[in-house]
Design an enzyme around this catalytic site. Sequence first.
Site, PDB file in Angstrom:
ATOM      1  N   GLY A 141       1.066   8.657   7.310  1.00  0.00           N
ATOM      2  CA  GLY A 141       0.019   8.519   6.304  1.00  0.00           C
ATOM      3  C   GLY A 141      -0.764   7.243   6.525  1.00  0.00           C
ATOM      4  O   GLY A 141      -0.249   6.282   7.106  1.00  0.00           O
ATOM      5  N   HIS A 194       2.706   6.876  -1.955  1.00  0.00           N
ATOM      6  CA  HIS A 194       2.580   5.642  -1.168  1.00  0.00           C
ATOM      7  C   HIS A 194       1.105   5.363  -0.835  1.00  0.00           C
ATOM      8  O   HIS A 194       0.622   4.235  -1.010  1.00  0.00           O
ATOM      9  CB  HIS A 194       3.418   5.798   0.110  1.00  0.00           C
ATOM     10  N   HIS A 209      -1.927   2.439  -2.154  1.00  0.00           N
ATOM     11  CA  HIS A 209      -2.778   1.573  -1.328  1.00  0.00           C
ATOM     12  C   HIS A 209      -4.195   1.464  -1.918  1.00  0.00           C
ATOM     13  O   HIS A 209      -4.823   0.410  -1.828  1.00  0.00           O
ATOM     14  CB  HIS A 209      -2.908   2.132   0.096  1.00  0.00           C
TER      15      HIS A 209
HETATM   16 ZN   LIG Z   1       1.441   2.029   3.719  1.00  0.00          ZN
END
Ligand SMILES: [Zn+2]
Length: 187
Positions: free
Chosen positions: A45, A134, A138
Amino acid sequence: MVHEILVWPHPVLKQKAQPVAVVDDSIRTLIKDMFESMYAADGVGLAAPQIGVLKNVIVLDTTPRQPESKPLAMVNPEILSLEGKCSYKEGCLSVPGEAEDVERAAVVTARYLDEEGVERTITADGLLAIAIQHETDHLKGVMFVDHISSMKRELIRKRMKKIQSSMAEEVPEKPEKKKGAARSEAR
Ligand SMILES: [Zn+2]
């Protein structure tokens, strides 16, 4: 084009990304670059801020672990619901070489725009559910290290500083002003 991935605690990684107004060719190029950068770094990712672009765009590919899933680009992703709990040893391309257990929801439902600007909804579990949480973190300037104990975080920070200083040594340094000389002039 493969971009350099910023290493935490780079200040850009702490900033909030902005919504994308229109999914146009510039966004599709960004998505292409993000996939290339993610694959080059062997990640599952990547969020746009990790390559220095403060836009709400993430890409994911968990097919090595979930053969039934597909590579996924999400523009303006928004988590609609979180269910259950799980713990997984997470890593991050912006925190190279580190992995720590993080608690997340087990099942995620999210809404997003695809590469054509069409609104879609996905319900994911397993690694994809973790990766969506996750990567959307960000976009809010939140890193996986913000979910662990401050003691572990500070140890990782020290190791990242070492990596950054060894990277900086490869670049010729600017000559610094000699503090001693300035002091003697002031006298
Ligand atoms: Zn990351």
